[in-house]
Write a protein that holds these residues in place. Structure first.
Motif: not given
Length: 717
Positions: A530-535
């Motif tokens: 969903k969100k590329s900054t979630n890791k």
């Protein structure tokens, strides 16, 4: 040069089992009967071809997986003989990752042992079809039916016996083939090379018929053709059963079970027939899946010589004569000597100077490798285990291999100034070869620590440093690789402000921490998609969530906060041990248009994490081992009491003959020196195995001791 062996006439198999089940002995017989060797090597004599390392020959165990190639009925069989000792489980892991099938060997007396369960789970993970060979049928207490039952109860497999033992213990003569309904009787004077195929002796006819009925019924559940013949009362031929068995075994629906006695040279030829008949060729397995270098696109590479080249580096080995060898499994395309290949993980292009087909530690030069081949390449200097090599114009990243984290560490120092200069090179080469071997420096004491999977693992590596690299070293007492985690949710603010007259530094991040003991891979995949900054970082079980709204922190600074959190987790807040199992949400913050920078937000992330972790009821975790002790009944009380004194929790007991099997979980910190203790308590008659189970919270009193000891070392330094 054209392909010499058709793809459908190739088998890539591994031999896997618990230690002392007879893997290497079986492999030695396979090499003898296929004409590769002209004398059988024996493990106990140190003459086994596949156990070529000095350390293997001295200890009589397999330490490193060895590859070889042989031919049987015009089928080329590439074999990897894997270790059985739990300390070398990474060798099994990376071998199973690249194999198409496996022979699982059980001791007829011991049955399914702890490491058997571990390697079976590894094979399940990579969906590797298996056949089972019940070895040592000549031993006192051999129980073929018991082994088949344990496959069902302990491993949740669907075993189908395709052979029965002809005689047992000292009367073991050969095997009964249930498909052909014939008996195979071996001639001892020919070392098992010659045998007679006869009618089944009268005493075994009823049992053979009953087991053949069970075989047909089991296959009928997975195969409509067999079911139809069975229901309509039509005869089921050996050819029907063989074709059905192949489909069911390759489809992971059943596990064919054979038996024999490798040391007495009985049962090996039918085992080779079973490899050919029931394990898949590279053309029959699913195409290898990988990711595109850019984007989230899933790519596949099927076993086709004309497809783009793709291979996985599954093992690195240092050879004293040719330098670094990179073992490759070629999934598609072909590779010629002199070609350039691309490593997308490292963005490096290198030239393959030589290709070798390995036979243990001996090498055969080849000019080209094709889809389905397992070869070694010379000239790839920067690759490491798990890297993909492919053409630059058709890049793909194949799934990497996951390895367990080390659980034990020892301090090491060079003996002399000359050793100091050579130690760095030796440790570098060994860490490149072995993904479960780590080297780091203790930040408090300045000591160099080496970490591995167990005492034997580290002992072997130190021995190799001395013999292969001529590096003398002093080694300290083993230390447990503790971990830290949090027990509750907490919030922390990280603010980094520096003003030096010119441009300053400004970073501000508010974090919320929550425990994450058992990450759900599906939920994590959805969040990171969903969100590329979630890791998510599997090394730390760290899930980082970007919950910034309204742009209070610019998007380009959020990865820096994640990096700061990740670095902070390398040294925990209790005793400086690595942290694990934490969900970190970046909930708020602020920035300065001029003074903000990536380094400022990285420091802010680290400060915020440390502050929140101190409030989050930090917990010290210790590695807990699964221990199985085989002990004569008369020593049971003493051994039970000793395990309890070591903080052991007894989980079960099982009587097997005149011995008892104790199963327990015990903290690793309490298991140092247990081998000597157990021998002295049982006059050397008991044995044990252990492997890593999981990390669990350390009791408060023990945790206080560990923390005080670490703080004392730091103060002393």
């Amino acid at each position: 040069m054209p392909r010499q062996v058709p793809l459908e006439k190739t088998r890539n198999i591994g031999i896997m089992a618990h230690i002392d089940a007879g893997k290497t002995t079986t492999t030695e017989r396979i090499l003898y009967y296929t004409g590769i060797t002209h004398r059988m090597g024996e493990v106990h004599e140190g003459t086994a071809v596949m156990d070529w390392m000095e350390q293997e020959q001295e200890r009589g165990i397999t330490i490193t997986s060895a590859a070889t190639t042989c031919f049987w009925n015009d089928i080329r069989i590439n074999i990897i003989d894997t270790p059985g000792h739990v300390d070398f489980t990474a060798e099994v892991e990376r071998s199973l990752r690249v194999l198409d099938g496996a022979i699982a060997i059980l001791g007829a007396v011991e049955g399914v042992e702890p490491q058997t369960e571990a390697v079976w789970r590894q094979a399940d993970k990579y969906r590797v079809p298996r056949i089972v060979f019940v070895n040592k049928m000549d031993r006192v207490g051999a129980d073929f039916d018991g082994c088949v039952s344990q496959l069902r109860s302990k491993l949740r497999a669907i075993p189908v016996a395709i052979q029965l033992p002809l005689g047992v213990e000292d009367q073991f003569q050969g095997v009964i083939d249930l498909l052909q309904e014939k008996a195979i009787v071996y001639k001892d004077e020919t070392l098992g090379a010659a045998y007679d195929v006869t009618d089944i002796p009268a005493a075994y006819v009823q049992k053979a018929r009953r087991h053949r009925e069970i075989l047909i019924e089991t296959l009928g559940e997975a195969d409509d053709h067999i079911l139809s013949k069975y229901v309509h009362g039509e005869p089921v031929t050996a050819e029907d059963l063989q074709a059905s068995l192949r489909r069911a075994a390759v489809g992971l629906k059943v596990v064919p079970v054979l038996c024999g006695a490798a040391f007495k040279n009985k049962g090996i030829q039918p085992l080779l027939d079973a490899v050919v008949n029931y394990l898949p060729s590279p053309a029959e397995i699913l195409p290898a899946e990988g990711q595109a270098v850019e984007g989230d696109q899933t790519l596949t590479r099927g076993a086709d010589d004309s497809a783009p080249f793709a291979a996985l580096v599954f093992k690195i080995m240092t050879d004293p004569f040719v330098g670094q060898l990179a073992f490759l499994r070629v999934y598609s395309g072909s590779l010629s000597v002199g070609e350039f290949v691309y490593n997308p993980r490292r963005d490096r292009r290198e030239r393959v100077s030589r290709l070798l087909r390995m036979h243990a530690n001996k090498r055969e030069e080849i000019s080209e490798a094709f889809a389905g081949d397992i070869v070694a390449a010379v000239g790839l200097k920067t690759v490491s285990t798990g890297d993909t090599i492919c053409p630059e114009d058709a890049p793909i990243v194949l799934e990497v291999i996951d390895f367990p984290a080390p659980v034990i560490s020892v301090a090491i120092e060079p003996r002399t100034k000359a050793d100091q200069e050579k130690m760095g090179l030796a440790l570098s080469k060994l860490t490149q070869e072995d993904p479960t071997f780590k080297v780091h420096t203790d930040p408090d004491t300045g000591q160099m620590l080496i970490s591995g999977m167990g005492e034997l693992h580290l002992e072997i590596l130190v021995d190799r440093m001395l013999r292969e690299f001529s590096v003398g070293a002093n080694v300290g007492r083993p230390q447990v690789a503790y971990r830290e985690t949090i027990g509750a949710a907490a919030e922390g603010e990280g603010k980094y402000i520096r003003q030096t007259g010119g441009r300053g530094q400004y970073g501000h991040a508010d974090l919320r921490l929550d425990p994450l003991p058992h990450p759900d891979p599906h939920a994590i995949a959805e969040l990171t998609r969903k969100k590329s900054t979630n890791k998510f970082d599997p090394d730390f079980n760290l899930l980082f969530l970007d919950q910034i709204v309204g742009g209070v922190i610019p998007r380009e600074y959020i990865p820096a906060v994640y990096q700061g959190v990740r670095e902070a987790m390398e040294t925990g807040v209790l005793a400086g041990y690595e942290m694990t199992g934490v969900q970190v949400a970046l909930v708020h913050g602020s920035y300065h248009e001029v003074d903000s920078s990536e380094i400022a937000f990285k420091i802010a992330g680290s400060l915020g994490f440390k502050e929140a972790a101190r409030k989050a009821q930090p917990v010290l975790l210790e590695p807990v081992m699964k221990v199985e002790v085989v002990v004569p009944e008369e020593y049971m009380g003493d051994v039970l009491g000793n395990l309890s004194a070591r903080r052991g929790h007894i989980e079960g007991m099982e009587k097997r003959g005149s011995t008892q099997i104790l199963r327990a979980k015990v903290p690793l910190a309490e298991m140092f020196g247990y081998a000597t203790d157990l021998r002295s308590r049982t006059q050397g008659r008991a044995s044990y195995t252990m492997h890593f189970l999981r990390y669990e919270p350390t009791p408060a009193a023990i945790a206080e001791e560990v923390i005080a000891r670490v703080q004392g070392r730091a103060v002393g330094n």
